[in-house]
Each structure stands twice: as structure tokens, then as C-alpha cells.
Design a protein around this motif. Structure first.
Motif: not given
Length: 183
Positions: A99-125
Motif C-alpha cells: 500500500l505504501e512504500s517510503v524509500p529506505d524506511s517503511k513498507v506497508v502491506v495490506d493482507l487479505d486472508f479471505g474469510s479469515q479477515g484482513k490485516a496490515i503488516a508494516t516493515y519499519t527500517i
């Protein structure tokens, strides 16, 4: 008659407790783990900002060698998407999209597990010492449906124990992948 009034009062009290409890339960679930990696943020970001190398460090990749993966959109950055399908319940099926990509510092990912729901993963560097500190976070928000919110709250209390060790394994593998000399 007295028993009927008492039983009705108890049912009413339990109903009120269910509604009020559902409204005051935590509004979200958060899990995170961190690791120090002896590589500059740009190198770490390059791996996290694309799904092309995800299975090199994913803690779930080895659970089902028969899992199918497909990629859509750009190779990296916002819009990059990976879908997976597995017959094994511990891997399941779903999709993740940057969803979001900030060079060298952050990546935000939308997770879709179908019937098990949704979530957000964030990698911070964060740059530090001789390399980078990487934090992998997971956030989910329960449904507005009160029953699902109750179930989500109980599941949320277990979430750290359920996926925390997976995150630790994944970050250890990411560290190994990045710190190993090129083949």
C-alpha cells in the motif's frame, strides 16, 4: 413466577454485558518483532519492497512446498501484489499488496486472508550502528459485529503467541538472507 422473573432478569443482564463488553473490547490487535541486520537500510528496503524474494525469508514458505504463488502489478513498491493458494490450513490462501512504500524506511502491506479477515503488516527500517533495525508489525481491527468482536478479542489476546514466533523466525531468515555473501 418468581423464578421466571429471575431468569428473565439474568438473560437481560447477560445481554447488556454482552453488548457493553463488545463495545469496550480492544479496538485492534498489534504484534511486532524486531531484529538488527548488518546491512544498510537501502539493501533491506530493496528486499522488503518487493514480493519477488519474500519466500526466501518467509516463515511460512516451507510449510507447503506445493503452494502456488502469483504476482501482479509492478515488481516493487505500491501496487505490487502476491497471491498464494495452499491446501494446508496453516498456510491457507490469500493476497498481500504493498500500500505504501517510503524509500529506505517503511513498507506497508495490506493482507487479505479471505474469510479469515484482513490485516496490515508494516516493515519499519531504521538506520543504526553498522546496519539497520527492522521491525515487522501486524495490526488487525475487529469487526463492528459484536459477536465477531468478542471472538476477535479472544483471538487477539492469543495473536502474539500465535504469530510472534513466526515473525521471529522470518526476521532471523531475513537477516541470514541479507547478511550472507552473494552466491
Amino acid at each position: 413466577m418468581r423464578f421466571l422473573k429471575w431468569a428473565l432478569g439474568l438473560v437481560l443482564l447477560l445481554g447488556v454485558a454482552f453488548v457493553v463488553g463488545g463495545l469496550v473490547l480492544p479496538a485492534s490487535t498489534h504484534v511486532e518483532r524486531s531484529v538488527a541486520i548488518a546491512r544498510p537500510p537501502a539493501e533491506v528496503f530493496a528486499v522488503l519492497n518487493s514480493f519477488q524474494r519474500f519466500n526466501e525469508w518467509s516463515p511460512w514458505a516451507g510449510l507447503d512446498p506445493q503452494a502456488q504463488y502469483s504476482y501482479e502489478g509492478p515488481a516493487s513498491g505500491a501496487g505490487a501484489k502476491m497471491r498464494w493458494t495452499s491446501q494446508k490450513p496453516e498456510v491457507g490462501s490469500g493476497a498481500q499488496t504493498i500500500l505504501e512504500s517510503v524509500p529506505d524506511s517503511k513498507v506497508v502491506v495490506d493482507l487479505d486472508f479471505g474469510s479469515q479477515g484482513k490485516a496490515i503488516a508494516t516493515y519499519t527500517i531504521v538506520a543504526g550502528g553498522a546496519g539497520s533495525r527492522v521491525t515487522w508489525g501486524f495490526d488487525s481491527k475487529p469487526s463492528d459485529n459484536l459477536l465477531e468482536r468478542w471472538l476477535g478479542a479472544w483471538f487477539g489476546l492469543l495473536m502474539d503467541k500465535l504469530i510472534g514466533p513466526d515473525f521471529e523466525r522470518g526476521l532471523a531468515k531475513l537477516k541470514q538472507v541479507l547478511e550472507s555473501p552473494p552466491a
